[in-house]
Design a protein around this motif. Sequence first.
Motif, PDB file in Angstrom:
ATOM      1  N   ASN A   1       0.845  -1.207   0.000  1.00  0.00           N
ATOM      2  CA  ASN A   1       0.000   0.000   0.000  1.00  0.00           C
ATOM      3  C   ASN A   1       0.875   1.250   0.000  1.00  0.00           C
ATOM      4  O   ASN A   1       0.649   2.187  -0.771  1.00  0.00           O
ATOM      5  N   THR A   2       1.902   1.250   0.850  1.00  0.00           N
ATOM      6  CA  THR A   2       2.826   2.387   0.917  1.00  0.00           C
ATOM      7  C   THR A   2       3.573   2.570  -0.394  1.00  0.00           C
ATOM      8  O   THR A   2       3.683   3.687  -0.921  1.00  0.00           O
ATOM      9  N   LEU A   3       4.090   1.465  -0.937  1.00  0.00           N
ATOM     10  CA  LEU A   3       4.853   1.523  -2.190  1.00  0.00           C
ATOM     11  C   LEU A   3       4.003   2.068  -3.336  1.00  0.00           C
ATOM     12  O   LEU A   3       4.451   2.932  -4.098  1.00  0.00           O
ATOM     13  N   PHE A   4       2.764   1.587  -3.446  1.00  0.00           N
ATOM     14  CA  PHE A   4       1.921   1.992  -4.564  1.00  0.00           C
ATOM     15  C   PHE A   4       1.410   3.426  -4.417  1.00  0.00           C
ATOM     16  O   PHE A   4       1.159   4.097  -5.419  1.00  0.00           O
ATOM     17  N   VAL A   5       1.249   3.898  -3.180  1.00  0.00           N
ATOM     18  CA  VAL A   5       0.903   5.314  -2.980  1.00  0.00           C
ATOM     19  C   VAL A   5       2.038   6.191  -3.499  1.00  0.00           C
ATOM     20  O   VAL A   5       1.813   7.165  -4.239  1.00  0.00           O
ATOM     21  N   LEU A   6       3.269   5.845  -3.120  1.00  0.00           N
ATOM     22  CA  LEU A   6       4.436   6.624  -3.561  1.00  0.00           C
ATOM     23  C   LEU A   6       4.618   6.547  -5.075  1.00  0.00           C
ATOM     24  O   LEU A   6       4.884   7.560  -5.731  1.00  0.00           O
ATOM     25  N   ILE A   7       4.465   5.347  -5.632  1.00  0.00           N
ATOM     26  CA  ILE A   7       4.601   5.175  -7.081  1.00  0.00           C
ATOM     27  C   ILE A   7       3.540   5.994  -7.823  1.00  0.00           C
ATOM     28  O   ILE A   7       3.849   6.723  -8.780  1.00  0.00           O
ATOM     29  N   GLY A   8       2.296   5.872  -7.371  1.00  0.00           N
ATOM     30  CA  GLY A   8       1.199   6.600  -8.010  1.00  0.00           C
ATOM     31  C   GLY A   8       1.394   8.101  -7.964  1.00  0.00           C
ATOM     32  O   GLY A   8       1.249   8.791  -8.982  1.00  0.00           O
ATOM     33  N   MET A   9       1.765   8.627  -6.788  1.00  0.00           N
ATOM     34  CA  MET A   9       1.919  10.075  -6.635  1.00  0.00           C
ATOM     35  C   MET A   9       3.124  10.597  -7.414  1.00  0.00           C
ATOM     36  O   MET A   9       3.101  11.704  -7.947  1.00  0.00           O
ATOM     37  N   MET A  10       4.182   9.793  -7.485  1.00  0.00           N
ATOM     38  CA  MET A  10       5.359  10.235  -8.252  1.00  0.00           C
ATOM     39  C   MET A  10       5.061  10.272  -9.751  1.00  0.00           C
ATOM     40  O   MET A  10       5.556  11.145 -10.470  1.00  0.00           O
ATOM     41  N   ILE A  11       4.240   9.336 -10.221  1.00  0.00           N
ATOM     42  CA  ILE A  11       3.818   9.370 -11.629  1.00  0.00           C
ATOM     43  C   ILE A  11       2.975  10.609 -11.889  1.00  0.00           C
ATOM     44  O   ILE A  11       3.174  11.327 -12.884  1.00  0.00           O
ATOM     45  N   VAL A  12       2.044  10.889 -10.976  1.00  0.00           N
ATOM     46  CA  VAL A  12       1.175  12.067 -11.109  1.00  0.00           C
ATOM     47  C   VAL A  12       2.023  13.336 -11.166  1.00  0.00           C
ATOM     48  O   VAL A  12       1.846  14.182 -12.053  1.00  0.00           O
ATOM     49  N   VAL A  13       2.945  13.467 -10.229  1.00  0.00           N
ATOM     50  CA  VAL A  13       3.771  14.679 -10.150  1.00  0.00           C
ATOM     51  C   VAL A  13       4.652  14.829 -11.388  1.00  0.00           C
ATOM     52  O   VAL A  13       4.820  15.940 -11.904  1.00  0.00           O
ATOM     53  N   SER A  14       5.203  13.713 -11.877  1.00  0.00           N
ATOM     54  CA  SER A  14       6.077  13.793 -13.063  1.00  0.00           C
ATOM     55  C   SER A  14       5.308  14.274 -14.289  1.00  0.00           C
ATOM     56  O   SER A  14       5.860  14.959 -15.155  1.00  0.00           O
ATOM     57  N   ILE A  15       4.022  13.929 -14.368  1.00  0.00           N
ATOM     58  CA  ILE A  15       3.193  14.385 -15.491  1.00  0.00           C
ATOM     59  C   ILE A  15       2.767  15.836 -15.296  1.00  0.00           C
ATOM     60  O   ILE A  15       2.832  16.650 -16.225  1.00  0.00           O
ATOM     61  N   VAL A  16       2.337  16.151 -14.068  1.00  0.00           N
ATOM     62  CA  VAL A  16       1.916  17.528 -13.759  1.00  0.00           C
ATOM     63  C   VAL A  16       3.071  18.507 -14.002  1.00  0.00           C
ATOM     64  O   VAL A  16       2.874  19.623 -14.484  1.00  0.00           O
ATOM     65  N   LYS A  17       4.281  18.059 -13.691  1.00  0.00           N
ATOM     66  CA  LYS A  17       5.477  18.905 -13.853  1.00  0.00           C
ATOM     67  C   LYS A  17       5.634  19.382 -15.299  1.00  0.00           C
ATOM     68  O   LYS A  17       6.095  20.500 -15.554  1.00  0.00           O
ATOM     69  N   LYS A  18       5.230  18.534 -16.247  1.00  0.00           N
ATOM     70  CA  LYS A  18       5.368  18.886 -17.672  1.00  0.00           C
ATOM     71  C   LYS A  18       4.477  20.063 -18.070  1.00  0.00           C
ATOM     72  O   LYS A  18       4.731  20.717 -19.070  1.00  0.00           O
ATOM     73  N   SER A  19       3.439  20.330 -17.280  1.00  0.00           N
ATOM     74  CA  SER A  19       2.545  21.451 -17.595  1.00  0.00           C
ATOM     75  C   SER A  19       3.173  22.791 -17.218  1.00  0.00           C
ATOM     76  O   SER A  19       2.762  23.841 -17.711  1.00  0.00           O
ATOM     77  N   GLY A  20       4.170  22.766 -16.325  1.00  0.00           N
ATOM     78  CA  GLY A  20       4.806  24.011 -15.876  1.00  0.00           C
ATOM     79  C   GLY A  20       4.150  24.612 -14.643  1.00  0.00           C
ATOM     80  O   GLY A  20       4.482  25.728 -14.241  1.00  0.00           O
ATOM     81  N   LEU A  21       3.232  23.873 -14.015  1.00  0.00           N
ATOM     82  CA  LEU A  21       2.486  24.388 -12.857  1.00  0.00           C
ATOM     83  C   LEU A  21       3.402  24.792 -11.713  1.00  0.00           C
ATOM     84  O   LEU A  21       3.243  25.864 -11.127  1.00  0.00           O
ATOM     85  N   PHE A  22       4.376  23.944 -11.394  1.00  0.00           N
ATOM     86  CA  PHE A  22       5.227  24.197 -10.232  1.00  0.00           C
ATOM     87  C   PHE A  22       6.161  25.392 -10.465  1.00  0.00           C
ATOM     88  O   PHE A  22       6.414  26.176  -9.554  1.00  0.00           O
ATOM     89  N   GLU A  23       6.668  25.530 -11.700  1.00  0.00           N
ATOM     90  CA  GLU A  23       7.503  26.689 -12.030  1.00  0.00           C
ATOM     91  C   GLU A  23       6.679  27.976 -11.948  1.00  0.00           C
ATOM     92  O   GLU A  23       7.158  29.007 -11.481  1.00  0.00           O
ATOM     93  N   TYR A  24       5.431  27.876 -12.409  1.00  0.00           N
ATOM     94  CA  TYR A  24       4.521  29.026 -12.351  1.00  0.00           C
ATOM     95  C   TYR A  24       4.333  29.487 -10.901  1.00  0.00           C
ATOM     96  O   TYR A  24       4.425  30.676 -10.596  1.00  0.00           O
ATOM     97  N   VAL A  25       4.083  28.532 -10.021  1.00  0.00           N
ATOM     98  CA  VAL A  25       3.875  28.847  -8.595  1.00  0.00           C
ATOM     99  C   VAL A  25       5.131  29.468  -7.989  1.00  0.00           C
ATOM    100  O   VAL A  25       5.052  30.439  -7.230  1.00  0.00           O
ATOM    101  N   ALA A  26       6.299  28.934  -8.337  1.00  0.00           N
ATOM    102  CA  ALA A  26       7.563  29.437  -7.782  1.00  0.00           C
ATOM    103  C   ALA A  26       7.824  30.882  -8.203  1.00  0.00           C
ATOM    104  O   ALA A  26       8.179  31.727  -7.375  1.00  0.00           O
ATOM    105  N   ILE A  27       7.644  31.160  -9.497  1.00  0.00           N
ATOM    106  CA  ILE A  27       7.889  32.515 -10.003  1.00  0.00           C
ATOM    107  C   ILE A  27       6.866  33.499  -9.447  1.00  0.00           C
ATOM    108  O   ILE A  27       7.200  34.614  -9.039  1.00  0.00           O
ATOM    109  N   LEU A  28       5.595  33.075  -9.410  1.00  0.00           N
ATOM    110  CA  LEU A  28       4.534  33.926  -8.870  1.00  0.00           C
ATOM    111  C   LEU A  28       4.799  34.256  -7.397  1.00  0.00           C
ATOM    112  O   LEU A  28       4.610  35.400  -6.964  1.00  0.00           O
TER     113      LEU A  28
END
Length: 261
Positions: free
Chosen positions: A55-82
């Motif tokens: 359960n722990t492993l798959f939560v981490l795997i799932g969230m890391m996949i989500v974050v790696s995809i979200v990162k491609k949108s530029g959301l986190f860079e946008y938040v940092a600069i803002l």
Amino acid sequence: MNTQQIIAIAIFAIVMLLIISEKIDRTVVALSGAALMFVFKILTFEEGISHIDFNTLFVLIGMMIVVSIVKKSGLFEYVAILTAKISKGDPSKIMVYFMIITAFLSAVLDNVTTVLLIGPMTLVISDILSINPIPFLITQILASNIGGTSTLIGDPPNIMIGSAAGLSFGDFIVNLGPIIVIILAIVIVIFKIFYRKQLVKSEESEKLIANLDEKKAIQDKTLLVKSILVLIMILIGFMSHSKLGIESSVVALSGACILLL
């Protein structure tokens, strides 16, 4: 103490020493230690597998996949600069805002992933301002651990505890949320005082930050919208997974699969 127990303790001690020394990759050391447990018949393969918290492993795997995809949108860079623009180039304010963002992201994502995202952005901002990044990184490490403690998915130990004790996402927030907010506020005040001489605002830094355009950080608007929607769905899923009778890992992997599709 029998022979097998002595061998098990010896293997554990060697593994820990090698991990601490960092002379060999930690993953290789850990897997080698596990393999030796099977070789010396301290554990059977089935017993070894039963001790893995999937359960722990798959939560981490799932969230890391989500974050790696979200990162491609530029959301986190946008938040940092803002965030840097809102602070008007004041390093002290940037430190505080980044601590709050780090704590929040660590609570809704997980602290390992959050540090991997926030760290590089911090280095970019500190390079633009020509200031020492150490105060930012040290405070973010603390904020990440503090924020991650407040939710079921914020920290791997939380996931393991929640899975073993049957605690829900809401149980963690209700019992730990208020305390975490107080602790974070105290830590912010302490480090603002501690780093007050190093984090001094200048007119030049304000101009440099003002020239940044956060909108240019958005690389894919369509993906950004999809990512935000999926993140909201995942958060709702984590908050209601105990009532729905599903594991938190199912929520994380479902969100990852939706974004992958």
